[in-house]
Write a protein that holds these residues in place. Structure first.
Motif, short mmCIF file in Angstrom:
data_model
loop_
_atom_site.label_atom_id
_atom_site.label_comp_id
_atom_site.label_asym_id
_atom_site.label_seq_id
_atom_site.Cartn_x
_atom_site.Cartn_y
_atom_site.Cartn_z
N ARG A 532 14.64 21.87 8.54
CA ARG A 532 15.24 22.54 9.69
C ARG A 532 16.74 22.26 9.77
N GLN A 535 18.55 24.32 7.16
CA GLN A 535 18.67 25.72 7.53
C GLN A 535 19.79 25.93 8.54
N LYS A 536 19.91 25.01 9.50
CA LYS A 536 20.93 25.16 10.54
C LYS A 536 22.34 24.92 10.00
N HIS A 540 27.62 25.93 7.14
CA HIS A 540 28.68 25.09 7.71
C HIS A 540 29.61 24.58 6.61
#
Length: 576
Positions: A532, A535-536, A540
């Motif tokens: 998770r 994925q976030k 970035h």
């Protein structure tokens, strides 16, 4: 001529014979069961020089001053208008107290206890000042302690202490009936006085708060003296304000607050020995009556009207023995337990006992017993019952020596097994410290925030792999896990699982595979959590290439990797 039926005569004879056996057994048990209370208990001391403060309307405080014992020189503080301007003795009492000056302050506030009362109020300039500092100025600079009033007689309409039981040394006089006698009793509190330190506090077992998350506040809700205060996230008890009602210890689900006059183990040992001696002497169906020493006259009068199988258990306060002691008594062989509360019992204490009795009724039903086996003492209702209300069997031959919760469930389990109790979960009253938790597994990230705040370790980590375990018997329903969960994935479920094995079992609420460090191979987080995070942070700019790989490392290897790269590139160190 009326002839008595021979069967009736036989039953009456047997009943009288049983009553005689019980009377002899009770006398034997009470005579041979010695209490092993602390002979030299820990104490708290008060020191009073008799400095009296009279507060209220000027006519009432001057009337009180005129009735004081010889030699008492009070301080008069006017806080309200004259109470009765038409009183016949008004001129007389003002003449009798003309040598006493009356001070005036607005919005008075009183704190303290015998020998240490502090009153502050607003003066004419609106400044809050301390009255004792004005009335008793320090004689030398060497005196470090601030002066205080020792005694306070409050004659105002509204008491300065809005408590069910105000502190020792304070007296609120609603009217002037028997005024001289009540003032004389108050003024007699001069000298050094000791009282027992009624409680033992274990902060580590307290479930009030953890890591800033609020939890259990049951003790704060039931103290009639306001002796308990939350200070810097911990419950603290002022021993000078505590008057030993025991309600805090009874309300505490973890045993963090324990009554110490006597302690629970001493009380339990006494109950066991008392019932054992009663049975050894041939007594039948013993019923325990728990009563406070200050109710002794009333209770002993009522006992003369009741069958001889009633055994009084005298304690400091009736509420000092809680639900774990009630159930232990049944497991030790009592057929019933009654708790005597006098008419003057504080309302908060009565409410607590009634709430605990509601929980006891649920547990009794779950153990296969009638709900009235434990109840408040009602002498009028008891006189209509037969001598032997329920058969009594001693299920436990040794006193329980665990903590509060362990003792409760040990006694409950013994009763449950002996009576083939229910197997389905029991619905407990709102606020009772028994229950389970429901986990929304899809929302849980196994962050372990709930484990970090759980005060009883009902919720705990698996250890070797990512997972969350739960033991229902240890859950006190404090709500900290529910509050701390960032995903709102935990919901409290009030209930009681009566089956011992199911209640004590370790339940797996969630478990999953671990993400292993790509450098050292150590498991360091749930694999789903790492996925998770990846994925976030996929787009970035700060988490690309080597930085993205560090997301797959444990905390130690992550630090090593950063500093290895810096060591290989000295120029990069200048950019930090």
């Amino acid at each position: 001529m009326i002839t008595e039926h021979p069967i009736t005569t036989s039953v009456t004879k047997l009943t009288d014979e049983a009553a005689g056996h019980n009377a002899r057994a009770r006398a034997y048990a009470l005579r041979h069961t010695v209490k092993t209370d602390n002979l030299i208990p820990a104490t708290v001391s008060y020191q009073s020089q008799g400095r009296l403060l009279l507060v209220g309307p000027e006519d009432r405080i001057r009337r009180a001053a005129s009735l004081l014992p010889v030699g008492v020189k009070p301080t008069l503080l006017v806080t309200e208008p004259v109470h009765d301007a038409e009183a016949a003795d008004l001129e007389t009492i003002f003449d009798a107290t003309a040598s006493l000056d009356a001070l005036t302050l607005r919005e008075p506030s009183l704190t303290g206890y015998l020998g240490q009362f502090q009153l502050t109020g607003l003066n004419g300039q609106g400044e809050r000042i301390e009255l004792a500092a004005i009335c008793f100025p320090q004689q030398t600079a060497a005196v470090s302690e601030q002066p205080r009033f020792d005694l306070v007689a409050d004659l105002g309409c509204t008491p300065l202490f809005a408590l069910e039981r105000p502190p020792v040394g304070y007296l609120h006089l609603f009217d002037d009936d028997g005024l001289a006698e009540r003032l004389a009793e108050l003024c007699a509190l001069t000298g050094i006085f000791d009282k027992p330190r009624y409680f033992r506090l274990d902060p580590e077992a307290c479930a009030f708060t953890a890591r800033g998350v609020p939890g259990c506040s049951r003790c704060l809700d039931v103290c009639p003296t306001d002796a308990l205060k939350p200070i810097n996230g911990r419950i603290q008890i002022d021993p000078h304000l505590c008057q030993g009602f025991g309600s805090c210890a009874t309300a505490c689900p973890t045993g963090a607050i324990a009554y110490h006059q006597p302690d629970a183990h001493t009380s339990g040992d006494y109950l066991l020995r008392l019932l054992k001696h009663y049975r050894e002497a041939g007594g039948d169906a013993p019923q325990l009556l728990i009563a406070a020493d200050n109710e002794r006259e009333w209770v002993e009068t009522e006992l003369t009207r009741l069958p001889a199988n009633w055994l009084p258990v005298w304690v400091e306060e009736s509420a000092s023995l809680g639900i774990e002691s009630w159930f232990a008594a049944l497991a030790y062989g009592a057929s019933a337990v009654r708790i005597a509360l006098g008419d003057d019992a504080p309302e908060s204490v009565r409410t607590l006992v009634e709430r605990e009795l509601a929980s006891a009724a649920v547990l009794l039903a779950g153990a296969g017993l009638a709900a009235d086996r434990i109840a408040l003492f009602n002498p009028d209702a008891e006189t209509d019952k037969p001598i032997s209300c329920e058969p009594a069997v001693a299920l436990l031959e040794k006193p329980l020596k665990g903590d509060k919760r362990e003792n409760l469930f040990a006694a409950f389990d013994a009763l449950w097994q002996a009576n083939e109790g229910r197997r389905e979960p029991l619905a407990v009253p709102h606020g009772a410290p028994y229950g389970s938790v429901e986990l929304k597994e899809a929302d849980c990230t196994l962050c372990m925030g709930c484990v970090a705040v759980c005060p009883s370790r009902a919720l705990h980590a698996v250890g070797h792999t990512p997972g969350l375990n739960f033991i229902e018997q240890d859950c006190i329903q404090c709500g900290m896990c529910e509050t701390a969960c960032p995903e709102q994935a935990i919901v409290l479920t009030p209930r009681l699982q009566p089956v011992p094995e199911a209640r004590r079992a370790v339940q797996s609420l969630k478990a999953e595979e671990a993400a292993c460090c790509i450098r050292c191979g150590k498991p360091f987080a749930p694999a789903s959590l790492i996925r998770r995070i990846q994925q976030k942070l996929a787009g970035h700019s700060h988490f690309q290439n080597e930085a993205a790989a560090r997301l797959l490392m444990c905390e130690e290897c992550r630090v090593k990797d950063v500093f290895t790269a810096l060591a290989a590139d000295p120029a990069a160190q200048l950019k930090i």
